[in-house]
Design a protein around this motif. Structure first.
Motif: not given
Length: 306
Positions: A186-193, A201-208, A237-242
């Protein structure tokens, strides 16, 4: 509505025909009782398929048959086949099954209305007895008056992006928006992309993974949906570059500060337009140490596509 009704009637016919071969059914002759498991139930208008459990007690030696009926109730009664559809009204419960489920499906409309109510009553039991808890009162909560839930879905985020080497690049990417759990609901919405915000982004593969804050200004009838800016919150974050991550920051052109990058929602166009006097900045960190600005976005908008 027409096709949903046809589907449920076909399903009901299959269920009834599957349970109607009395030649092979051994019916109960012992003392047994059938009750509703619950006496009250509240479901959302967009809940879809809902289960109505009935409980059988007693030492049985065969099957029993249970029939229900539905009726309107309350000041804003729900109408069968308009606000909900019952799959079947008769169940054959074999020996060894103590809990069986009737089913109904809610009908999600686009109208703002009061919560609707109806009753489900056990009206007939063959080869057993009806217990004292024979009625379930159902409330179907409207989901159209509260815009919070309507914001969940798939959106396209657009902006003009500046990166490390690019300037003024148009970006557009898909964002999945979900309602939050627990106290945040009711207060926040959770977003991902994926990537998206970062034009290079290279060399990163970001997960937002980030949040929107929902606010309804009843006095002015305005809906604000703003990106949360919280110091220390890792949004990419990027698991390959933690040991690398990104944090959001609001950079105001007039020097003001805020814990949100404010956006206003227009229900007519299903669009969120973010403030024009500030930029959304993504600062990169390496081992918790600032490592420069990765991107800066302006002219930010979100448009819902489904």
């Amino acid at each position: 509505m027409k096709y949903l009704k046809i589907y449920t009637l076909l399903l009901a016919a299959i269920l009834v025909s599957a349970c109607s071969d009395d030649d092979e059914v051994v019916f109960n002759t012992n003392e047994a009782t059938v009750n509703m498991q619950e006496t009250e139930m509240t479901v959302k208008e967009n809940a879809g398929l809902c289960l109505v459990p009935v409980v059988v007690t007693g030492e049985r030696n065969g099957a029993i048959q249970v029939t229900i009926s539905v009726s309107q109730s309350g000041n804003s009664p729900a109408t069968e086949d308009e606000n909900y559809i019952v799959t079947t009204k008769t169940l054959l419960i074999p020996i060894g099954i103590d809990v069986a489920n009737f089913e109904f499906r809610t009908v999600d409309d686009e109208d703002v209305n009061a919560d609707r109510t109806f009753d489900i009553t056990i009206t007939e039991v063959k080869h057993a007895s009806i217990g004292t808890n024979n009625k379930l009162s159902v409330t179907i909560k409207d989901n159209d008056a509260d815009y919070y839930e309507k914001l969940a879905g798939t959106w396209i985020f657009t902006a003009k992006a500046n990166g490390i080497t690019v300037m003024g690049q148009e970006v557009a990417f898909s964002v999945k928006v979900n309602t939050a759990a627990g106290d945040a609901y009711g207060t926040y919405l959770v977003c991902s992309n994926q990537n998206g915000f970062d034009p290079e982004p290279e060399p990163f593969k970001w997960t937002f993974n980030w949040r929107l804050k929902y606010e309804y200004d009843a006095a002015n009838q305005k809906i604000y949906v703003s990106i949360v800016i919280e110091e220390g919150e890792k949004v990419a974050t990027d698991p390959a570059y933690d040991n690398y991550f990104i944090q959001f920051k609001r950079m105001a052109l007039d020097g003001t500060t805020s814990d949100v990058y404010r956006g206003e929602y227009d229900d007519a166009t299903k669009t969120i337009t973010f403030e024009g006097n500030a930029n959304l900045v993504g600062n990169m960190y390496h081992n918790e140490t600032p490592n420069g600005t990765k991107f800066r976005l302006s002219n930010c908008k979100m448009a819902r596509i489904k």
